[in-house]
Design a protein around this motif. Structure first.
Motif, PDB file in Angstrom:
ATOM      1  N   PRO A  68       0.790  -1.244   0.000  1.00 27.62           N
ATOM      2  CA  PRO A  68       0.000   0.000   0.000  1.00 27.62           C
ATOM      3  C   PRO A  68       0.816   1.286   0.000  1.00 27.62           C
ATOM      4  CG  PRO A  68      -0.887  -1.576   1.546  1.00 27.62           C
ATOM      5  CD  PRO A  68       0.410  -2.146   1.086  1.00 27.62           C
ATOM      6  N   ASP A  78      -4.541  -1.720  -3.111  1.00 24.47           N
ATOM      7  CA  ASP A  78      -5.228  -1.174  -1.939  1.00 24.47           C
ATOM      8  C   ASP A  78      -6.359  -0.222  -2.342  1.00 24.47           C
ATOM      9  OD1 ASP A  78      -2.675  -0.015  -2.728  1.00 24.47           O
ATOM     10  OD2 ASP A  78      -3.182   1.637  -1.384  1.00 24.47           O
ATOM     11  N   ASP A  81      -9.171  -2.408  -3.270  1.00 22.75           N
ATOM     12  CA  ASP A  81      -9.749  -3.019  -2.070  1.00 22.75           C
ATOM     13  C   ASP A  81     -10.690  -2.029  -1.391  1.00 22.75           C
ATOM     14  OD1 ASP A  81      -8.518  -5.455  -2.375  1.00 22.75           O
ATOM     15  OD2 ASP A  81      -6.764  -4.921  -1.172  1.00 22.75           O
ATOM     16  N   THR A 163     -16.169 -19.623  -1.885  1.00 25.60           N
ATOM     17  CA  THR A 163     -17.536 -19.127  -1.688  1.00 25.60           C
ATOM     18  C   THR A 163     -18.319 -19.302  -2.992  1.00 25.60           C
ATOM     19  OG1 THR A 163     -17.038 -16.913  -2.465  1.00 25.60           O
ATOM     20  CG2 THR A 163     -16.680 -17.334  -0.121  1.00 25.60           C
ATOM     21  N   GLY A 164     -19.634 -19.094  -2.921  1.00 26.60           N
ATOM     22  CA  GLY A 164     -20.470 -19.239  -4.107  1.00 26.60           C
ATOM     23  C   GLY A 164     -20.021 -18.315  -5.234  1.00 26.60           C
ATOM     24  N   GLN A 165     -19.713 -17.051  -4.881  1.00 29.69           N
ATOM     25  CA  GLN A 165     -19.316 -16.080  -5.906  1.00 29.69           C
ATOM     26  C   GLN A 165     -17.982 -16.463  -6.544  1.00 29.69           C
ATOM     27  OE1 GLN A 165     -19.512 -12.676  -3.312  1.00 29.69           O
ATOM     28  NE2 GLN A 165     -21.418 -11.984  -4.253  1.00 29.69           N
ATOM     29  N   GLU A 166     -17.056 -16.908  -5.697  1.00 31.72           N
ATOM     30  CA  GLU A 166     -15.749 -17.310  -6.229  1.00 31.72           C
ATOM     31  C   GLU A 166     -15.885 -18.559  -7.097  1.00 31.72           C
ATOM     32  OE1 GLU A 166     -12.940 -15.759  -2.520  1.00 31.72           O
ATOM     33  OE2 GLU A 166     -13.802 -17.774  -2.480  1.00 31.72           O
ATOM     34  N   HIS A 191     -11.115 -10.122  -6.769  1.00 34.19           N
ATOM     35  CA  HIS A 191      -9.793 -10.436  -6.214  1.00 34.19           C
ATOM     36  C   HIS A 191      -9.171 -11.671  -6.877  1.00 34.19           C
ATOM     37  CE1 HIS A 191     -12.940 -12.434  -3.928  1.00 34.19           C
ATOM     38  NE2 HIS A 191     -12.067 -13.368  -3.595  1.00 34.19           N
ATOM     39  N   ARG A 307      -1.209 -10.817  -3.945  1.00 35.54           N
ATOM     40  CA  ARG A 307      -2.529 -11.415  -4.162  1.00 35.54           C
ATOM     41  C   ARG A 307      -2.440 -12.717  -4.956  1.00 35.54           C
ATOM     42  NH1 ARG A 307      -6.972  -8.322  -3.954  1.00 35.54           N
ATOM     43  NH2 ARG A 307      -5.807  -7.571  -2.182  1.00 35.54           N
ATOM     44  N   GLU A 312      -4.800 -20.569  -3.361  1.00 38.26           N
ATOM     45  CA  GLU A 312      -6.034 -20.387  -4.151  1.00 38.26           C
ATOM     46  C   GLU A 312      -5.735 -20.404  -5.655  1.00 38.26           C
ATOM     47  OE1 GLU A 312      -7.902 -16.758  -3.024  1.00 38.26           O
ATOM     48  OE2 GLU A 312      -9.152 -17.720  -1.507  1.00 38.26           O
TER      49      GLU A 312
ATOM     50  N   LEU B   7       0.698  -3.318   5.486  1.00 36.74           N
ATOM     51  CA  LEU B   7       0.522  -4.607   4.779  1.00 36.74           C
ATOM     52  C   LEU B   7      -0.518  -5.483   5.464  1.00 36.74           C
ATOM     53  CD1 LEU B   7       4.120  -5.666   3.735  1.00 36.74           C
ATOM     54  CD2 LEU B   7       2.177  -5.232   2.241  1.00 36.74           C
ATOM     55  N   THR B  10      -3.986  -4.484   4.565  1.00 37.68           N
ATOM     56  CA  THR B  10      -4.370  -4.937   3.209  1.00 37.68           C
ATOM     57  C   THR B  10      -4.802  -6.387   3.230  1.00 37.68           C
ATOM     58  OG1 THR B  10      -2.608  -3.536   2.430  1.00 37.68           O
ATOM     59  CG2 THR B  10      -3.593  -5.004   0.825  1.00 37.68           C
ATOM     60  N   VAL B  13      -8.239  -6.735   4.517  1.00 35.15           N
ATOM     61  CA  VAL B  13      -9.262  -6.381   3.520  1.00 35.15           C
ATOM     62  C   VAL B  13      -9.428  -7.522   2.524  1.00 35.15           C
ATOM     63  CG1 VAL B  13      -9.838  -4.780   1.655  1.00 35.15           C
ATOM     64  CG2 VAL B  13      -8.855  -3.921   3.762  1.00 35.15           C
ATOM     65  N   THR B  14      -8.290  -8.114   2.144  1.00 32.26           N
ATOM     66  CA  THR B  14      -8.329  -9.248   1.212  1.00 32.26           C
ATOM     67  C   THR B  14      -9.154 -10.383   1.798  1.00 32.26           C
ATOM     68  OG1 THR B  14      -6.096  -8.669   0.621  1.00 32.26           O
ATOM     69  CG2 THR B  14      -6.895 -10.779  -0.162  1.00 32.26           C
ATOM     70  N   ALA B  17     -12.752  -9.536   1.723  1.00 34.70           N
ATOM     71  CA  ALA B  17     -13.308  -9.681   0.370  1.00 34.70           C
ATOM     72  C   ALA B  17     -13.586 -11.145   0.070  1.00 34.70           C
ATOM     73  CB  ALA B  17     -12.343  -9.114  -0.658  1.00 34.70           C
ATOM     74  N   THR B  18     -12.685 -12.005   0.538  1.00 34.27           N
ATOM     75  CA  THR B  18     -12.855 -13.429   0.291  1.00 34.27           C
ATOM     76  C   THR B  18     -14.057 -13.982   1.064  1.00 34.27           C
ATOM     77  OG1 THR B  18     -10.466 -13.486   0.202  1.00 34.27           O
ATOM     78  CG2 THR B  18     -11.583 -15.597   0.195  1.00 34.27           C
ATOM     79  N   GLU B  19     -14.225 -13.471   2.259  1.00 34.73           N
ATOM     80  CA  GLU B  19     -15.308 -13.987   3.100  1.00 34.73           C
ATOM     81  C   GLU B  19     -16.673 -13.416   2.717  1.00 34.73           C
ATOM     82  OE1 GLU B  19     -15.202 -16.298   5.488  1.00 34.73           O
ATOM     83  OE2 GLU B  19     -13.118 -16.647   5.005  1.00 34.73           O
ATOM     84  N   LYS B  20     -16.651 -12.352   1.913  1.00 33.39           N
ATOM     85  CA  LYS B  20     -17.900 -11.635   1.652  1.00 33.39           C
ATOM     86  C   LYS B  20     -18.963 -12.511   0.987  1.00 33.39           C
ATOM     87  CE  LYS B  20     -17.567  -8.154  -1.089  1.00 33.39           C
ATOM     88  NZ  LYS B  20     -17.037  -6.910  -1.598  1.00 33.39           N
ATOM     89  N   GLY B  21     -18.553 -13.360   0.064  1.00 38.54           N
ATOM     90  CA  GLY B  21     -19.525 -14.220  -0.611  1.00 38.54           C
ATOM     91  C   GLY B  21     -20.119 -15.254   0.341  1.00 38.54           C
TER      92      GLY B  21
END
Lengths: 405, 134
Positions: A68, A78, A81, A163-166, A191, A307, A312, B7, B10, B13-14, B17-21
Motif C-alpha cells: 500500500p 489497496d 480493495d 464461496t459461491g461467488q468465487e 480479487h 494477491r 487459491e 501490509l 491490506t 481487507v483481502t 473480500a474473500t469472506e464476503k460471498g
C-alpha cells in the motif's frame, strides 16, 4: 549536497530495495512468472494478442507495486480493495481511483465497469458468421452440452472451500470464453481476476493439446470417420433476423446477459445487414485491437504478488483445467448421442467444439476428423456448435450472475 | 517506498473480500449446478425451436419462389409463338432492333460498348433485341 544521504534516499526509493523487505521476494517470483508468460506468448504463440499484454502488465505491476505504500505504482491493489469495501469512504468511488491511481488503475476501470469484455464481444460478433448455426439449429444443443464443465467446476470449487461467488467465477473458465470469464469475475470475485484470466486464456491456447486425447478416448474410429452432409445455404434475410431474435430472446430470458449478448448481436447485425460495412470493419479491426491492448495490460496488472501467489491460485488453475476437460466431455457425449439418434449421420467430434474458443475448437474437430478420414471436412459443421458455445457460455454467466450478484 | 505497517491491513481487507460471498453447502451447490445446467439447456433448446420455425418459414418461401420460377419457365415455351408481340416495344425501337424497357440512349450506349469490346465496327454488327433483365 550530502552524497551519502542522497545515495541512501535513492536506494530507499528504488524498487531493488523493496525486494529485500517483507514479502518483496514474492515480486521476484512473479517477475519470473511474467517472463515465462512472455515466452509462452511470443515463442510458443499461446494466444499472443492477449497473453503478451497480460504478461507485460504482470511484469509492470510487480516491478512497481510492493504494498500500500507504493505511491509510484502503476496499479494499486489497496485502492481497489477500498473501492470494494462498503465500510470505506471510497466505496465504489471511481473519482478516488482517478485521483490517486496510476496508469493501469485508470485503464482497469474499463474492466471493472465491464466495458472491455462487452466491446470484445462486439468485435467477435462482427467477425462471426452464424450461418452454420442457423442452417443447423441442432448445434445449439451441443453448445449447451459443452457448458457441463462450468457447472462441474463450480461444484468442485465449492467442495474445495470457495464461496459461491468465487466458485461461479472459477466455473466460467469452462466456458472457454475469456471476455465472459473476465466480465463475470469482475462482478463476483474481482480479487481472483488475475488468476482466472490467466487460466482461461492459457487453457484456450492449449485447446489443441487438451482436447484431442479426450476426443480420441471417447469416440470410436468409425464415429470419427463419419462424413457429414452439406448444410443448406442460409439467406441474407435469415442472417439479418438472427441477431435480432437472439438478442430479444436471450436478454428477456436472462437480463444480466444484456451487455455481452447485446454487444455480440449488435456486432453481428452490423456485419450482416449490408449497410454498415464501415462500422463492421472498425469493430472487427481498429476497435478490437485497441480494446485488446487495454484489456490485456490491465488484467495483467491484477497479478500483484501479494494477491496472486497463494494456494487459491493453484486450486483455480487445477479447477480451470478440469472445467475445460469436462466441457469437452459434455459436448462429445451429446455428440455421440446425436450420432446414435441420427443413424450415424452426425460426427460426434463436432460436439467438442461447443466449448466456444472460436475458432480454435472447431479447427481441432476438423483436424481430428481429417486424421480419421482424410476426405472429411468438419470445419463448417463444427462452427455451428462453436458459435452456439459462445451464446451458451453467455447464458451460463448470466445465470451465475443472477444467482450470486 | 513500502509502508510495511499497512501490509497487515491490506491482508485483512483481502480476507474480508474473500469472506464476503456466501458459503454454500455441497447439497446447495449440487442443486445450483444442476439447475444452472438445465437453464442453459432449456434456453438454447427454445432458441433452437425458434430457429427451426424461422428456418422452416424461409425454406417454404424459397421453395415457393423456385416453384413460381419453374412455372414461368414451363409457361414460356407455350407462349413462344408470340413473345415479342405480347411485350410492348419501348420508344426508340427502329429497324430490326427491338428494345424492351430500354430507352434509346441506353440502347445506343450498349451497342457502342459491345462494338468496342468486340473490336468490330458497329455497322458490321447485327443487333436483334435489347431487353432489360429484371
Amino acid at each position: 549536497m550530502d552524497v551519502i544521504e542522497t545515495l541512501k534516499t535513492l536506494w530507499n526509493d528504488s524498487g531493488f530495495q523493496s525486494f529485500f523487505v517483507d514479502g518483496g521476494w514474492k515480486n521476484l517470483i512473479m517477475i519470473a512468472v511474467s517472463c515465462l508468460l512472455l515466452y509462452l506468448g511470443i515463442v510458443k504463440k499461446f494466444e499472443p494478442l492477449l497473453l503478451v499484454g497480460i504478461a507485460f502488465g504482470c511484469l509492470l505491476v510487480n516491478l512497481s507495486y510492493f504494498g500500500p505504500g507504493s505511491s509510484d505504482a502503476l496499479y494499486h491493489l489497496d485502492l481497489w480493495d477500498n473501492f470494494l469495501d462498503p465500510e470505506h469512504e471510497n466505496y465504489h468511488s471511481y473519482g478516488a481511483i482517478m485521483s490517486h491511481g496510476g496508469l493501469l488503475d485508470i485503464l482497469y476501470i474499463g474492466v471493472k465497469a465491464g466495458i472491455y469484455p462487452s466491446l470484445i464481444f462486439m468485435g467477435v460478433g462482427a467477425m462471426t458468421d452464424f450461418g452454420p448455426l442457423i442452417s443447423n439449429p441442432k448445434s445449439l444443443i451441443l453448445g449447451a452440452a459443452a457448458q457441463m464443465g462450468v457447472f462441474l467446476a463450480f461444484f468442485g470449487a465449492i467442495c474445495l472451500g470457495f464461496t459461491g461467488q468465487e466458485a461461479a467465477s472459477i466455473g466460467i473458465i469452462g466456458g472457454a470464453d475469456g471476455p465472459t470469464a473476465i466480465f463475470l469475475t469482475t462482478r463476483l470475485a474481482p480479487h481472483l481476476l488475475g488468476a482466472i484470466a490467466i487460466a482461461a486464456y492459457s487453457y484456450m491456447a492449449l485447446i489443441p493439446m487438451i482436447q484431442p486425447p479426450i476426443m480420441r478416448a471417447l469416440t470410436t474410429e468409425k464415429e470419427r470417420q463419419v462424413k457429414m452432409e452439406q448444410s443448406r445455404t442460409v439467406s441474407k434475410t435469415e442472417k439479418i433476423i438472427f441477431p435480432i431474435i437472439v438478442a430479444m430472446f436471450v436478454i428477456l430470458l436472462l437480463p444480466s446477459t444484456a451487455p455481452l449478448v447485446g454487444c455480440l448481436m449488435l456486432g453481428n447485425l452490423w456485419r450482416e445487414c449490408g449497410v454498415t460495412e464501415r462500422l463492421s470493419d472498425t469493430v472487427q479491426n481498429a476497435l478490437m485491437n485497441i480494446v485488446t491492448v487495454f484489456l490485456g495490460i490491465s488484467v495483467g496488472a491484477t497479478t500483484a504478488a501479494s494477491r496472486f501467489l497463494s494456494l487459491e491460485t493453484i486450486k483455480i488453475v487445477a479447477l480451470g483445467l478440469a472445467a475445460f476437460c469436462f466441457s469437452t466431455v459434455g459436448g462429445l457425449l451429446v455428440g455421440k448421442l446425436m450420432y446414435k439418434l441420427s443413424g450415424g449421420k452426425i460426427n460426434p467430434l463436432i460436439g467438442s467444439a461447443g466449448v466456444s474458443a472460436v475458432p480454435m475448437a472447431a479447427r481441432v474437430s476438423q483436424m481430428e476428423g481429417q486424421k480419421a478420414n482424410p476426405k472429411n471436412f468438419l470445419l463448417m459443421h463444427a462452427m455451428g456448435p462453436n458459435v452456439a458455445g459462445v451464446i451458451g457460455s453467455a447464458i451460463a454467466a448470466g445465470f451465475l450472475l443472477a444467482v450470486f450478484k | 517506498m513500502v509502508d510495511i505497517t499497512t501490509l497487515a491491513a491490506t491482508e485483512a481487507v483481502t480476507e474480508a473480500a474473500t469472506e464476503k460471498g456466501d458459503k454454500l453447502s455441497i447439497g446447495e451447490a449440487a442443486v445450483t449446478a444442476i439447475f444452472g445446467y438445465s437453464v442453459v439447456f432449456a434456453g438454447l433448446l427454445v432458441l433452437m425451436i425458434v430457429l427451426y420455425c424461422t428456418g422452416a418459414y424461409f425454406k417454404s418461401k424459397e421453395a415457393k419462389q423456385k416453384a413460381d420460377s419453374a412455372a414461368e419457365k414451363t409457361a414460356a415455351p407455350a407462349a413462344a409463338p408470340a413473345p415479342a408481340a405480347a411485350q410492348k416495344l419501348a420508344p426508340g425501337s427502329a429497324g430490326h432492333v427491338k428494345l424492351f424497357d430500354v430507352p434509346d440512349k441506353e440502347a445506343a450506349m450498349i451497342m457502342a460498348i459491345v462494338a468496342d469490346k468486340m473490336q468490330k465496327p458497329l455497322n458490321e454488327l447485327h443487333f436483334i433485341s435489347i431487353k432489360e433483365v429484371k
